[in-house]
Scaffold this active site. Structure first.
Site, PDB file in Angstrom:
ATOM      1  N   GLU A 393       0.938  -1.066  -0.113  1.00  0.00           N
ATOM      2  CA  GLU A 393      -0.054   0.051   0.066  1.00  0.00           C
ATOM      3  C   GLU A 393       0.921   1.068  -0.154  1.00  0.00           C
ATOM      4  O   GLU A 393       1.963   1.301   0.671  1.00  0.00           O
ATOM      5  CB  GLU A 393      -0.870  -0.025   1.258  1.00  0.00           C
ATOM      6  CG  GLU A 393      -1.317   1.262   1.761  1.00  0.00           C
ATOM      7  CD  GLU A 393      -1.898   0.947   3.294  1.00  0.00           C
ATOM      8  OE1 GLU A 393      -2.330  -0.182   3.536  1.00  0.00           O
ATOM      9  OE2 GLU A 393      -1.896   1.951   4.121  1.00  0.00           O
ATOM     10  N   HIS A 478      -2.741  -5.690  11.184  1.00  0.00           N
ATOM     11  CA  HIS A 478      -3.544  -6.634  10.670  1.00  0.00           C
ATOM     12  C   HIS A 478      -3.445  -8.013  11.567  1.00  0.00           C
ATOM     13  O   HIS A 478      -3.360  -9.128  11.022  1.00  0.00           O
ATOM     14  CB  HIS A 478      -3.407  -6.995   9.206  1.00  0.00           C
ATOM     15  CG  HIS A 478      -3.410  -6.014   8.236  1.00  0.00           C
ATOM     16  ND1 HIS A 478      -3.034  -6.057   6.960  1.00  0.00           N
ATOM     17  CD2 HIS A 478      -4.113  -4.679   8.487  1.00  0.00           C
ATOM     18  CE1 HIS A 478      -3.255  -4.674   6.264  1.00  0.00           C
ATOM     19  NE2 HIS A 478      -4.099  -3.946   7.325  1.00  0.00           N
ATOM     20  N   ASN A 516      -5.106  -6.126   2.827  1.00  0.00           N
ATOM     21  CA  ASN A 516      -5.963  -5.573   4.021  1.00  0.00           C
ATOM     22  C   ASN A 516      -7.178  -6.154   4.244  1.00  0.00           C
ATOM     23  O   ASN A 516      -7.868  -6.768   3.149  1.00  0.00           O
ATOM     24  CB  ASN A 516      -6.246  -4.220   3.639  1.00  0.00           C
ATOM     25  CG  ASN A 516      -4.970  -3.491   3.107  1.00  0.00           C
ATOM     26  OD1 ASN A 516      -4.666  -3.921   2.018  1.00  0.00           O
ATOM     27  ND2 ASN A 516      -4.607  -2.269   3.749  1.00  0.00           N
TER      28      ASN A 516
HETATM   29  P1  FAE Z   1     -12.268  -5.460  15.598  1.00  0.00           P
HETATM   30  O1  FAE Z   1     -12.662  -4.210  14.712  1.00  0.00           O
HETATM   31  O2  FAE Z   1     -10.771  -5.255  16.249  1.00  0.00           O
HETATM   32  O3  FAE Z   1     -13.229  -4.917  16.967  1.00  0.00           O
HETATM   33  C1  FAE Z   1     -13.314  -5.744  18.015  1.00  0.00           C
HETATM   34  C2  FAE Z   1     -13.985  -4.861  19.148  1.00  0.00           C
HETATM   35  O4  FAE Z   1     -14.071  -5.759  20.213  1.00  0.00           O
HETATM   36  C3  FAE Z   1     -13.159  -3.703  19.394  1.00  0.00           C
HETATM   37  O5  FAE Z   1     -14.167  -2.777  19.375  1.00  0.00           O
HETATM   38  C4  FAE Z   1     -12.856  -4.128  20.724  1.00  0.00           C
HETATM   39  O6  FAE Z   1     -12.707  -2.954  21.900  1.00  0.00           O
HETATM   40  C5  FAE Z   1     -13.903  -4.868  21.397  1.00  0.00           C
HETATM   41  N1  FAE Z   1     -13.343  -5.879  22.284  1.00  0.00           N
HETATM   42  C6  FAE Z   1     -12.155  -6.439  22.426  1.00  0.00           C
HETATM   43  N2  FAE Z   1     -12.179  -7.156  23.681  1.00  0.00           N
HETATM   44  C7  FAE Z   1     -13.217  -7.022  24.285  1.00  0.00           C
HETATM   45  C8  FAE Z   1     -14.089  -7.722  25.335  1.00  0.00           C
HETATM   46  N3  FAE Z   1     -13.304  -8.554  26.206  1.00  0.00           N
HETATM   47  N4  FAE Z   1     -15.282  -7.231  25.955  1.00  0.00           N
HETATM   48  C9  FAE Z   1     -15.971  -6.308  24.927  1.00  0.00           C
HETATM   49  N5  FAE Z   1     -15.297  -5.698  23.941  1.00  0.00           N
HETATM   50  C10 FAE Z   1     -14.262  -6.160  23.643  1.00  0.00           C
HETATM   51  O7  FAE Z   1     -12.401  -6.856  15.207  1.00  0.00           O
HETATM   52  N6  FAE Z   1      -7.835  -3.191   7.521  1.00  0.00           N
HETATM   53  C11 FAE Z   1      -8.264  -3.035   6.240  1.00  0.00           C
HETATM   54  O8  FAE Z   1      -8.891  -3.997   5.658  1.00  0.00           O
HETATM   55  N7  FAE Z   1      -7.886  -1.770   5.632  1.00  0.00           N
HETATM   56  C12 FAE Z   1      -7.423  -0.851   6.210  1.00  0.00           C
HETATM   57  O9  FAE Z   1      -6.990  -0.015   5.697  1.00  0.00           O
HETATM   58  C13 FAE Z   1      -6.915  -1.061   7.651  1.00  0.00           C
HETATM   59  N8  FAE Z   1      -6.094  -0.151   8.146  1.00  0.00           N
HETATM   60  C14 FAE Z   1      -6.088  -0.351   9.410  1.00  0.00           C
HETATM   61  C15 FAE Z   1      -5.061   0.693  10.238  1.00  0.00           C
HETATM   62  C16 FAE Z   1      -5.166   0.731  11.455  1.00  0.00           C
HETATM   63  C17 FAE Z   1      -4.474   1.899  12.110  1.00  0.00           C
HETATM   64  C18 FAE Z   1      -5.442  -0.285  12.291  1.00  0.00           C
HETATM   65  C19 FAE Z   1      -5.277  -0.601  13.794  1.00  0.00           C
HETATM   66  C20 FAE Z   1      -6.030  -1.448  11.706  1.00  0.00           C
HETATM   67  C21 FAE Z   1      -6.299  -1.417  10.096  1.00  0.00           C
HETATM   68  N9  FAE Z   1      -7.100  -2.409   9.449  1.00  0.00           N
HETATM   69  C22 FAE Z   1      -7.281  -2.324   8.157  1.00  0.00           C
HETATM   70  C23 FAE Z   1      -7.518  -3.545  10.155  1.00  0.00           C
HETATM   71  C24 FAE Z   1      -8.953  -3.836  10.514  1.00  0.00           C
HETATM   72  O10 FAE Z   1      -9.186  -2.595  11.096  1.00  0.00           O
HETATM   73  C25 FAE Z   1      -9.043  -5.061  11.349  1.00  0.00           C
HETATM   74  O11 FAE Z   1      -8.629  -6.310  10.681  1.00  0.00           O
HETATM   75  C26 FAE Z   1     -10.552  -5.283  11.655  1.00  0.00           C
HETATM   76  O12 FAE Z   1     -11.032  -4.014  12.373  1.00  0.00           O
HETATM   77  C27 FAE Z   1     -10.961  -6.553  12.527  1.00  0.00           C
HETATM   78  O13 FAE Z   1     -12.157  -6.603  12.784  1.00  0.00           O
HETATM   79  P2  FAE Z   1     -12.503  -7.515  13.859  1.00  0.00           P
HETATM   80  O14 FAE Z   1     -14.091  -7.724  13.504  1.00  0.00           O
HETATM   81  O15 FAE Z   1     -12.044  -8.851  13.842  1.00  0.00           O
END
Ligand code: FAE
Length: 538
Positions: A393, A478, A516
């Site tokens: 990227e 990721h 991503n």
């Molecule tokens: P996620 O979105 O991490 O959500 C999990 C939620 O569960 C969070 O809100 C937590 O606070 C909550 N949680 C955790 N533990 C607990 C608990 N014990 N009790 C209650 N709540 C809890 O999960 N991916 C892309 O495809 N494109 C991009 O451009 C991209 N850029 C990124 C840039 C950054 C800075 C970051 C950090 C990540 C990026 N990602 C990107 C990765 C993507 O956001 C990530 O793969 C997903 O958000 C993961 O999705 P999940 O549903 O697994």
């Protein structure tokens, strides 16, 4: 940007705000103390977390008429602070930026070896967390919307061949024919107007990187995004409030970004069957002798003080707390004996999608521009290079000054996998990942960017990532795996050993995707939820 939302989603957005106003989301100490509602004791379905996987689960359960409670450990991000904004920009971080920190921990630690990037802040449930595990740190989003609040919005679909290599047990026809299109439509994936891309100062940085890639014989591709590019064009024209053009991204976007609180979760609330409770951390799960599960849930206030510990029952439990969160909940339950029959594969198969960051110094005549959009829109696609597959990227570095830096987040093919172990002393999961496991990723990125540097007579920047290193391989955006599909769960995310217990998030994906990941996390959740709702007793 709300113009693209359906009436149902708008109803949901309204409901999210109303819930906050009533204190149901407990977003602040004041509201919690004043009007804390009686805690729910039982819900037919509970969804843990509110990122991509959870948002899909909540919407599809709500549409199926199942009363569902979503428990999120972070806050609801809908209320402007004293500066009139919900989120701070990357250049002026404050307490809203990071999850209970005294100082921000931005991925780019330095500039010209100087510690000018990070700032002292006061501890607060901020939107970005960096979970540090020795040799590897993992960035995650915290709050209603999870990672969708803080990410760069890049929304590519993986090469079908690589998807099938990573998830051979999943019917690719179904994914590419039904669930990827469904996920893209719901997430609001859109493409940049190529003519605007070619002409705007805001993507000069990407055009310079493209020129250097093309000089090297490499292919570049536009990458779709969930940031509304039409909104961005209005920002550039001065007719809309700036967000991506005002340095906003990793600490949240005030406008333009279709995070899942504005799409899936708004629609879920709009069904009338889904409620979201914030500042609720799930720490324990045990079977209910009468059927279903009992969760132990800790409520915190904005100082981090635990204000309540309660038990909450459900018939069906959907874990969407992300690769780190879901794996920790299940590992703790298995190791402390509350869910002893969970698979011994829980905790295995973790990878960082081969993430490595690097940066190059350009010639003085190759200016990248003072003005840079924070949303990436292009990548160098050399994934078909059998001996050195890399998808890189082209990342912005918006500092408001000309710095001649080209930045990249390289996604590489790394077959190394880490695993989590339960640490009883801290009651947490520890990631076991050694620094040398990054070697394949660094080698692949180096191979690609050495070629680009040689061909363009340029060099690496050593001043940005600390320790004079040109390759940042000590953190990832990721995290993938920990409860891998078909290993720790069946082929649809049903946890092995327990009925009515499901994994719906990035922990299902075995460590690598080649692009991503969030579109795939969403599409896989759509696929699994369709099957679960069709087959499983409710
Ligand atoms: P996620 O979105 O991490 O959500 C999990 C939620 O569960 C969070 O809100 C937590 O606070 C909550 N949680 C955790 N533990 C607990 C608990 N014990 N009790 C209650 N709540 C809890 O999960 N991916 C892309 O495809 N494109 C991009 O451009 C991209 N850029 C990124 C840039 C950054 C800075 C970051 C950090 C990540 C990026 N990602 C990107 C990765 C993507 O956001 C990530 O793969 C997903 O958000 C993961 O999705 P999940 O549903 O697994």
């Amino acid at each position: 940007m709300t113009s693209n939302l359906t009436r149902r989603q708008l109803l949901g957005l309204g409901a999210l705000s109303t819930a906050a106003a009533l204190g149901f989301t407990r977003i602040g100490a004041a509201s919690a103390a004043a009007v804390e509602p009686a805690a729910a004791r039982y819900a037919p379905a509970i969804v843990v977390g509110s990122g991509y996987g959870s948002a899909v689960a909540a919407l599809r359960l709500g549409q199926a008429g199942v009363r569902t409670v979503v428990l999120e450990m972070g806050r609801l991000w809908d209320t402007p602070a004293a500066d009139g904004k919900v989120f701070p920009s990357t250049s002026a971080p404050d307490q809203r930026s990071m999850w209970f920190r005294n100082r921000t921990e931005a991925p780019l630690a330095q500039f010209l070896w100087l510690d000018v990037v990070n700032r002292d802040i006061s501890p607060y449930p901020g939107v970005l967390d960096r979970v540090n595990y020795g040799d590897m740190s993992v960035y995650v989003g915290r709050g209603v919307g999870g990672g969708s609040l803080v990410n760069g919005g890049m929304a590519p679909t993986p090469r079908r061949s690589y998807f099938s290599e990573m998830l051979p047990q999943v019917d690719a026809d179904e994914m590419y024919g039904t669930y990827y299109p469904r996920a893209r439509a719901m997430l609001g994936v859109n493409d940049i107007d190529p003519a605007w891309f070619e002409s705007t100062e805001w993507y000069r940085f990407a055009r310079i990187s493209r020129k250097h890639a093309q000089n090297t014989g490499l292919k570049t591709v536009f990458v779709p995004n969930v940031y509304d590019f039409a909104y961005m064009q209005r920002e550039a024209a001065g007719t809309a409030t700036r967000s991506a053009l005002a340095g906003e991204v990793i600490y949240g976007n005030n406008h333009g970004k279709k995070s899942v609180d504005k799409t899936y979760l708004a629609a879920a609330i709009g069904t009338g069957n889904v409620t979201i409770e914030t500042m609720q951390r799930v720490v324990g799960v045990r079977p209910d002798p009468a059927g279903g599960y009992v969760l132990t849930v800790r409520t915190s206030d904005v100082t981090g003080r635990v204000t309540q510990v309660r038990e909450l029952g459900c018939k069906q439990l959907f874990l969407g707390a992300g690769s780190l969160g879901t794996t920790e909940i299940l590992l703790r339950a298995r190791e402390t004996g509350t869910l002893p029959a969970l698979s011994d594969k829980v905790g295995l198969g973790w990878g960082h999608n081969g993430n490595v960051m690097t940066a190059r110094a350009n010639h003085l005549w190759d200016t990248v521009g003072c003005n840079q959009a924070t949303m990436p829109a292009m990548g160098i696609d050399d994934w078909d290079n059998a001996s050195n597959p890399v998808f890189a990227e082209i990342a912005p570095l918006p500092m408001g000054i000309e710095h001649w830096i080209s930045m990249y987040l390289a996604i590489t093919k790394n077959r190394e996998r880490g695993h989590f172990t339960y640490d009883a002393a801290t009651d947490s999961a520890r990631l076991n990942w050694r620094r040398d496991q990054n070697t394949p990723s660094v080698d692949a990125a180096k191979n690609l960017f050495d070629r680009i540097n040689r061909r363009n007579f340029t060099m690496y920047r050593y001043d940005l990532f600390g320790d004079n290193r040109a390759f940042a391989d000590n953190f990832t955006y990721h995290p993938l795996g920990g409860c891998v599909l078909g290993d720790a769960t069946d082929l649809y995310g049903r946890a092995k050993g327990y009925q009515g217990l499901y994994v719906v998030d990035s922990s299902l994906i075995p460590g690598s995707l080649g692009v991503n990941p969030f579109v795939t996390i969403t599409a896989l959740a759509e696929r699994n939820m369709a099957r679960i709702l069709a087959e499983d007793p409710r």
